[in-house]
Design an enzyme around this catalytic site. Structure first.
Site, PDB file in Angstrom:
ATOM      1  N   ASP A 156       1.005 -34.589   5.456  1.00 23.43           N
ATOM      2  CA  ASP A 156       1.075 -36.019   5.130  1.00 23.43           C
ATOM      3  C   ASP A 156       0.073 -36.768   6.018  1.00 23.43           C
ATOM      4  O   ASP A 156       0.368 -37.859   6.524  1.00 23.43           O
ATOM      5  CB  ASP A 156       2.505 -36.579   5.280  1.00 23.43           C
ATOM      6  CG  ASP A 156       2.649 -37.943   4.600  1.00 23.43           C
ATOM      7  OD1 ASP A 156       1.689 -38.390   3.931  1.00 23.43           O
ATOM      8  OD2 ASP A 156       3.720 -38.559   4.742  1.00 23.43           O
TER       9      ASP A 156
ATOM     10  N   ASP B 157       3.086 -41.467  -4.233  1.00 21.20           N
ATOM     11  CA  ASP B 157       3.385 -41.353  -2.799  1.00 21.20           C
ATOM     12  C   ASP B 157       3.151 -42.665  -2.056  1.00 21.20           C
ATOM     13  O   ASP B 157       2.185 -43.380  -2.298  1.00 21.20           O
ATOM     14  CB  ASP B 157       2.560 -40.249  -2.148  1.00 21.20           C
ATOM     15  CG  ASP B 157       2.990 -40.025  -0.711  1.00 21.20           C
ATOM     16  OD1 ASP B 157       4.201 -39.900  -0.479  1.00 21.20           O
ATOM     17  OD2 ASP B 157       2.127 -40.016   0.183  1.00 21.20           O
TER      18      ASP B 157
ATOM     19  N   HIS C  75       7.721 -34.349   1.907  1.00 22.44           N
ATOM     20  CA  HIS C  75       8.114 -34.610   3.311  1.00 22.44           C
ATOM     21  C   HIS C  75       9.617 -34.787   3.553  1.00 22.44           C
ATOM     22  O   HIS C  75      10.069 -35.877   3.908  1.00 22.44           O
ATOM     23  CB  HIS C  75       7.336 -35.789   3.884  1.00 22.44           C
ATOM     24  CG  HIS C  75       7.148 -36.995   2.982  1.00 22.44           C
ATOM     25  ND1 HIS C  75       8.178 -37.587   2.301  1.00 22.44           N
ATOM     26  CD2 HIS C  75       6.032 -37.700   2.670  1.00 22.44           C
ATOM     27  CE1 HIS C  75       7.705 -38.615   1.623  1.00 22.44           C
ATOM     28  NE2 HIS C  75       6.406 -38.700   1.820  1.00 22.44           N
TER      29      HIS C  75
ATOM     30  N   HIS D 171      -3.862 -37.946   2.861  1.00 20.44           N
ATOM     31  CA  HIS D 171      -4.402 -39.239   2.430  1.00 20.44           C
ATOM     32  C   HIS D 171      -5.836 -39.314   2.928  1.00 20.44           C
ATOM     33  O   HIS D 171      -6.065 -39.356   4.141  1.00 20.44           O
ATOM     34  CB  HIS D 171      -3.566 -40.391   2.997  1.00 20.44           C
ATOM     35  CG  HIS D 171      -2.149 -40.380   2.498  1.00 20.44           C
ATOM     36  ND1 HIS D 171      -1.743 -41.100   1.404  1.00 20.44           N
ATOM     37  CD2 HIS D 171      -1.052 -39.702   2.917  1.00 20.44           C
ATOM     38  CE1 HIS D 171      -0.447 -40.892   1.183  1.00 20.44           C
ATOM     39  NE2 HIS D 171       0.002 -40.028   2.084  1.00 20.44           N
TER      40      HIS D 171
HETATM   41  O1  DOR Z   1       3.920 -42.538   6.759  1.00 21.14           O
HETATM   42  C1  DOR Z   1       3.442 -42.601   5.643  1.00 21.14           C
HETATM   43  N1  DOR Z   1       2.157 -42.976   5.439  1.00 21.14           N
HETATM   44  N2  DOR Z   1       4.209 -42.328   4.596  1.00 21.14           N
HETATM   45  C2  DOR Z   1       3.804 -42.519   3.342  1.00 21.14           C
HETATM   46  O2  DOR Z   1       4.554 -42.245   2.448  1.00 21.14           O
HETATM   47  C3  DOR Z   1       2.477 -43.101   3.054  1.00 21.14           C
HETATM   48  C4  DOR Z   1       1.558 -42.842   4.165  1.00 21.14           C
HETATM   49  C5  DOR Z   1       0.305 -43.662   4.095  1.00 21.14           C
HETATM   50  O3  DOR Z   1      -0.294 -43.755   3.016  1.00 21.14           O
HETATM   51  O4  DOR Z   1      -0.098 -44.210   5.126  1.00 21.14           O
HETATM   52 ZN    ZN Z   2       5.201 -40.178   1.158  1.00 28.45          ZN
HETATM   53 ZN    ZN Z   3       1.946 -39.248   1.975  1.00 27.86          ZN
END
Ligand code: DOR
Ligand code: ZN
Ligand code: ZN
Length: 423
Positions: A304, A151, A231, A61
């Protein structure tokens, strides 16, 4: 432009070899026992170090556009190359959501300006990731999107998800499925189990993840299209994927360092850096994830990478944002816990962090060989250090691994033969 990497141990597809490596115009042109540096050639001394294929992290991200307080394309790219990562695929849960060709184009252009790692945008499956209407997959693909994902959540409507998979496949795109039955999660913030009860935190059951893994596999199987599961955290999810693969379903799957290193014992103490979705689960899950990595049920390792600002995390556990900032620590953590501990050889780990993601998404790179693109990292496997989130280059200092001692420090990262990180 020529660069010679001298005296290192190269991590090749099937093993390691001590050799010199010559780069010319962004490509690996020669691998040999001893190469004399051509005139005007930059020389990097890699004696005592390992040269690995640049890590390809297909689940990060970067937060830009819209959440630049958490991360932006520049800070995320800087963090990536510091972690030995040469290519990232970034999730579309930005603001605006990356659900159209304009946002895809913006991300690609900004990444080019930043000029550190390669950035591949992932387009949303549905408009605004709200699960109601399909986003413009074809136009996003034409603009450079490499996959589709909502996601952060699952597409709750199974009919729409089936259409999405069918449509995505027409454009030769895969759906990367965040698997979570939101009704069953019902506001859970940690794994449902003994520790959630002891802590008084609402639990999220394994079944919430497993149901969606099974659903998305069922859809892909019935359509005979590929699908990728994000994940994976549950022992039961690993089993569902293993049996689908045995039937010949075109399913691939990823997991993250926190799922093969941590258990939900870490939530005791209420450190919000341990809050992640799906949640870190129990020892039997951790062991099953490792087994899945070993037997190929889990194809690849991603981070992730989910950077958040301090104000998103320095609040009560229930209110804190989900996510772990992981891109700078993924190699060292994976090396320490999978290779140094004897679970798999280094070349197998490198495949899971580089060649396999490249193959899943059809990206260039992932392997050290003559003729290949010179996306590489040089690591010192013997150098030990202690993880400290406050020292991260990423804006997201949110790691549950503070104080963990790891081996495998990244010394240089080269993208298209150019040093993007290192002295
Ligand atoms: O822990 C997470 N953070 N899981 C997700 O699916 C999204 C992500 C986020 O965008 O912060
Ligand atoms: Zn996710
Ligand atoms: Zn993610």
């Amino acid at each position: 432009m020529k660069t010679l990497i001298k005296g290192g141990t190269l991590v090749l597809k099937d093993g390691e070899k001590k050799a010199d490596l010559l780069i010319e115009d962004g490509k690996i042109v020669k691998i040999a026992q001893k190469i004399t540096a051509p005139a005007g050639c930059k020389v990097i001394d890699a004696a005592g170090k390992h040269v690995i294929p640049g890590i390809i992290d297909m689940h990060v991200h970067l937060r830009e556009p819209g959440f630049e307080g958490k991360e932006d394309i520049e800070s995320g790219s800087r963090a990536a190359v510091a972690g030995g990562v040469t290519q990232v695929c970034c999730m579309p849960n930005t603001k605006p959501v990356c659900d159209n060709a304009v946002v895809v184009g913006y991300i690609k252009n900004r990444a080019k300006e930043v000029d550190l790692c390669k950035v591949h945008p992932i387009g949303a499956i549905t408009v605004c990731e709200n699960g109601e209407a399909l986003a413009e997959a074809g136009k996003m693909k034409a603009a450079g999107a490499v996959a589709l994902s909502d996601d952060g959540k699952s597409v709750a409507n199974s009919h729409l998800m089936r259409l999405a998979m069918e449509y995505a496949n027409d454009f030769n795109l895969k759906c990367l499925c965040h698997c979570e039955d939101a009704a069953l999660v019902d506001g859970g913030v940690v794994n449902e189990g003994y520790n959630s009860t002891v802590c008084g935190l609402k639990g999220s059951p394994r079944a919430a993840e497993d149901i969606m893994i099974a659903r998305d596999i069922a859809l892909a199987e019935s359509l005979n299209v590929p699908v990728h599961i994000c994940h994976v955290s549950t022992y039961s999810g690993v089993d569902i994927i293993r049996s689908a693969k045995a039937r010949g379903v075109k399913v691939t799957a990823e997991t993250c360092p926190h799922y093969f290193i941590l258990t939900d014992d870490i939530i005791i103490g209420y450190d919000t850096n341990t809050k992640v979705n799906p949640p870190v689960r129990e020892e039997k899950d951790r062991l099953a994830v490792i087994e899945g990595l070993k037997d190929g049920t889990l194809d690849c390792i991603v981070t992730d990478h989910a950077p958040h600002s301090l104000k998103d995390k320095q609040v009560e556990y229930n209110l804190a944002a989900f996510g772990i900032s992981g891109i700078e620590t993924s190699f060292a953590l994976s090396y320490t816990h999978l290779v140094k501990s004897g679970i798999m050889p280094l070349c197998a780990l490198c495949k899971k962090m580089s060649a396999v993601p490249a193959e899943i998404l059809g990206l260039d790179g992932g392997e050290i060989k003559e003729g290949a693109v010179a996306d590489l990292a040089i690591v010192d496997l013997n150098e030990k250090y202690v993880i400290d989130g406050n020292k991260f280059i990423s804006k997201g200092k949110n790691t549950p691994f503070n104080g963990f001692e790891v081996y495998g420090n990244v010394k240089y990262t080269l993208v298209d033969g150019e040093v993007k990180y290192g002295e």
